[in-house]
Design a protein around this motif. Structure first.
Motif, PDB file in Angstrom:
ATOM      1  N   GLU A  53       0.819  -1.210   0.000  1.00 33.58           N
ATOM      2  CA  GLU A  53       0.000   0.000   0.000  1.00 33.58           C
ATOM      3  C   GLU A  53       0.856   1.265   0.000  1.00 33.58           C
ATOM      4  N   ALA A  54       1.931   1.251   0.756  1.00 33.94           N
ATOM      5  CA  ALA A  54       2.814   2.420   0.814  1.00 33.94           C
ATOM      6  C   ALA A  54       3.576   2.605  -0.501  1.00 33.94           C
ATOM      7  N   LEU A  55       3.930   1.512  -1.152  1.00 29.43           N
ATOM      8  CA  LEU A  55       4.634   1.605  -2.431  1.00 29.43           C
ATOM      9  C   LEU A  55       3.748   2.228  -3.504  1.00 29.43           C
ATOM     10  N   VAL A  56       2.504   1.802  -3.574  1.00 31.01           N
ATOM     11  CA  VAL A  56       1.573   2.366  -4.553  1.00 31.01           C
ATOM     12  C   VAL A  56       1.262   3.819  -4.186  1.00 31.01           C
ATOM     13  N   SER A  57       1.105   4.079  -2.908  1.00 31.69           N
ATOM     14  CA  SER A  57       0.860   5.452  -2.440  1.00 31.69           C
ATOM     15  C   SER A  57       2.013   6.384  -2.802  1.00 31.69           C
ATOM     16  N   ALA A  58       3.221   5.851  -2.777  1.00 31.14           N
ATOM     17  CA  ALA A  58       4.403   6.653  -3.099  1.00 31.14           C
ATOM     18  C   ALA A  58       4.502   6.937  -4.595  1.00 31.14           C
ATOM     19  N   GLY A  59       3.768   6.152  -5.418  1.00 30.53           N
ATOM     20  CA  GLY A  59       3.761   6.420  -6.850  1.00 30.53           C
ATOM     21  C   GLY A  59       4.115   5.271  -7.754  1.00 30.53           C
ATOM     22  N   ALA A  60       4.296   4.070  -7.213  1.00 35.09           N
ATOM     23  CA  ALA A  60       4.607   2.913  -8.058  1.00 35.09           C
ATOM     24  C   ALA A  60       3.381   2.515  -8.876  1.00 35.09           C
ATOM     25  N   ASN A  61       3.604   2.175 -10.141  1.00 34.19           N
ATOM     26  CA  ASN A  61       2.511   1.689 -10.985  1.00 34.19           C
ATOM     27  C   ASN A  61       2.121   0.260 -10.606  1.00 34.19           C
ATOM     28  N   PHE A  62       3.136  -0.541 -10.316  1.00 29.17           N
ATOM     29  CA  PHE A  62       2.942  -1.927  -9.889  1.00 29.17           C
ATOM     30  C   PHE A  62       3.850  -2.172  -8.694  1.00 29.17           C
ATOM     31  N   ALA A  63       3.414  -3.036  -7.785  1.00 31.15           N
ATOM     32  CA  ALA A  63       4.217  -3.323  -6.598  1.00 31.15           C
ATOM     33  C   ALA A  63       3.887  -4.721  -6.088  1.00 31.15           C
ATOM     34  N   SER A  64       4.776  -5.205  -5.255  1.00 32.28           N
ATOM     35  CA  SER A  64       4.554  -6.479  -4.582  1.00 32.28           C
ATOM     36  C   SER A  64       4.508  -6.173  -3.094  1.00 32.28           C
ATOM     37  N   SER A  65       3.997  -6.873  -2.254  1.00 33.86           N
ATOM     38  CA  SER A  65       3.128  -7.994  -2.460  1.00 33.86           C
ATOM     39  C   SER A  65       1.895  -7.762  -1.616  1.00 33.86           C
ATOM     40  N   PRO A  66       0.746  -7.518  -2.272  1.00 29.43           N
ATOM     41  CA  PRO A  66      -0.478  -7.160  -1.538  1.00 29.43           C
ATOM     42  C   PRO A  66      -0.874  -8.150  -0.448  1.00 29.43           C
ATOM     43  N   ALA A  67      -0.610  -9.439  -0.683  1.00 31.96           N
ATOM     44  CA  ALA A  67      -0.976 -10.464   0.307  1.00 31.96           C
ATOM     45  C   ALA A  67       0.205 -10.871   1.181  1.00 31.96           C
ATOM     46  N   ARG A  68       1.321 -10.117   1.084  1.00 27.80           N
ATOM     47  CA  ARG A  68       2.540 -10.381   1.877  1.00 27.80           C
ATOM     48  C   ARG A  68       3.037 -11.809   1.659  1.00 27.80           C
ATOM     49  N   PHE A  73      10.416 -14.921  -8.581  1.00 29.73           N
ATOM     50  CA  PHE A  73      11.392 -13.953  -9.077  1.00 29.73           C
ATOM     51  C   PHE A  73      11.130 -13.553 -10.528  1.00 29.73           C
ATOM     52  N   VAL A  74      10.364 -14.349 -11.263  1.00 30.54           N
ATOM     53  CA  VAL A  74      10.070 -14.052 -12.662  1.00 30.54           C
ATOM     54  C   VAL A  74       8.901 -13.059 -12.798  1.00 30.54           C
ATOM     55  N   ASP A  75       8.047 -12.978 -11.807  1.00 30.12           N
ATOM     56  CA  ASP A  75       6.843 -12.160 -11.923  1.00 30.12           C
ATOM     57  C   ASP A  75       7.108 -10.689 -12.281  1.00 30.12           C
ATOM     58  N   PRO A  76       8.073  -9.999 -11.665  1.00 25.86           N
ATOM     59  CA  PRO A  76       8.338  -8.617 -12.102  1.00 25.86           C
ATOM     60  C   PRO A  76       8.758  -8.535 -13.574  1.00 25.86           C
ATOM     61  N   LEU A  77       9.442  -9.552 -14.055  1.00 25.26           N
ATOM     62  CA  LEU A  77       9.838  -9.582 -15.461  1.00 25.26           C
ATOM     63  C   LEU A  77       8.632  -9.749 -16.374  1.00 25.26           C
ATOM     64  N   VAL A  78       7.657 -10.519 -15.937  1.00 25.77           N
ATOM     65  CA  VAL A  78       6.423 -10.705 -16.699  1.00 25.77           C
ATOM     66  C   VAL A  78       5.707  -9.360 -16.845  1.00 25.77           C
ATOM     67  N   ASP A 100      -0.782 -14.607 -15.823  1.00 25.47           N
ATOM     68  CA  ASP A 100       0.588 -14.991 -16.158  1.00 25.47           C
ATOM     69  C   ASP A 100       1.516 -14.975 -14.945  1.00 25.47           C
ATOM     70  N   LEU A 101       1.009 -14.556 -13.798  1.00 22.04           N
ATOM     71  CA  LEU A 101       1.803 -14.471 -12.570  1.00 22.04           C
ATOM     72  C   LEU A 101       1.530 -15.689 -11.701  1.00 22.04           C
ATOM     73  N   ARG A 102       2.557 -16.182 -11.038  1.00 20.98           N
ATOM     74  CA  ARG A 102       2.398 -17.383 -10.226  1.00 20.98           C
ATOM     75  C   ARG A 102       1.279 -17.246  -9.196  1.00 20.98           C
ATOM     76  N   ASP A 103       1.274 -16.141  -8.460  1.00 22.40           N
ATOM     77  CA  ASP A 103       0.275 -15.944  -7.411  1.00 22.40           C
ATOM     78  C   ASP A 103      -0.779 -14.909  -7.775  1.00 22.40           C
ATOM     79  N   GLY A 104      -0.844 -14.536  -9.032  1.00 14.49           N
ATOM     80  CA  GLY A 104      -1.843 -13.560  -9.470  1.00 14.49           C
ATOM     81  C   GLY A 104      -1.738 -12.265  -8.702  1.00 14.49           C
ATOM     82  N   THR A 105      -2.878 -11.703  -8.347  1.00 11.73           N
ATOM     83  CA  THR A 105      -2.892 -10.412  -7.649  1.00 11.73           C
ATOM     84  C   THR A 105      -2.539 -10.521  -6.164  1.00 11.73           C
ATOM     85  N   LYS A 106      -2.307 -11.713  -5.673  1.00 13.99           N
ATOM     86  CA  LYS A 106      -1.803 -11.845  -4.298  1.00 13.99           C
ATOM     87  C   LYS A 106      -0.332 -11.453  -4.239  1.00 13.99           C
TER      88      LYS A 106
END
Length: 122
Positions: A53-68, A73-78, A100-106
């Motif tokens: 939440e803080a990463l997105v609040s700071a301005g990131a378009n995409f961030a990990s990991s909403p479900a902690r 390691f491939v997901d950011p590359l995807v 296409d992500l191993r854990d999807g939106t988690k």
């Protein structure tokens, strides 16, 4: 190294994360650079068990990991590949990438970004 501090309590406390404060500061610096340079930058921030939440609040378009969770390691590359290979007039959302992500939106989520692929007439 796992992102959350052992025995930390509360997902909304920056002090319970090992590296998120550094990611947050870097995102803010990148956004500051973007505003000065006029460049259109897509920011992916975080790592396993980051303060999403803080990463997105700071301005990131995409961030990990909403479900902690520990992300693949491939997901950011995807995510980066999808942004890079999508035409610049299209907007990419996490829903376009989630399958296409191993854990999807988690594991990864975000607000989305315009594609970066330029067309021949651009």
């Amino acid at each position: 190294m796992i992102g959350m501090i052992k025995n930390g309590t509360g997902y909304d406390d920056i002090y319970n994360y090992r590296n998120s404060k550094y990611f947050i500061n870097t995102v803010k610096e990148a956004k500051n650079w973007v505003s000065r340079s006029g460049k259109d930058l897509v920011i992916f921030a975080g790592a396993c068990q980051s303060y999403y939440e803080a990463l997105v609040s700071a301005g990131a378009n995409f961030a990990s990991s909403p479900a902690r969770v520990l992300i693949d390691f491939v997901d950011p590359l995807v995510v980066a590949e999808k942004i890079a290979t999508t035409e610049n007039y299209k907007y990419v959302t996490i829903n376009d990438i989630a399958n296409d992500l191993r854990d999807g939106t988690k594991g990864i989520s975000g607000i989305g970004a315009r594609g970066k692929k330029l067309l021949l007439n651009d």
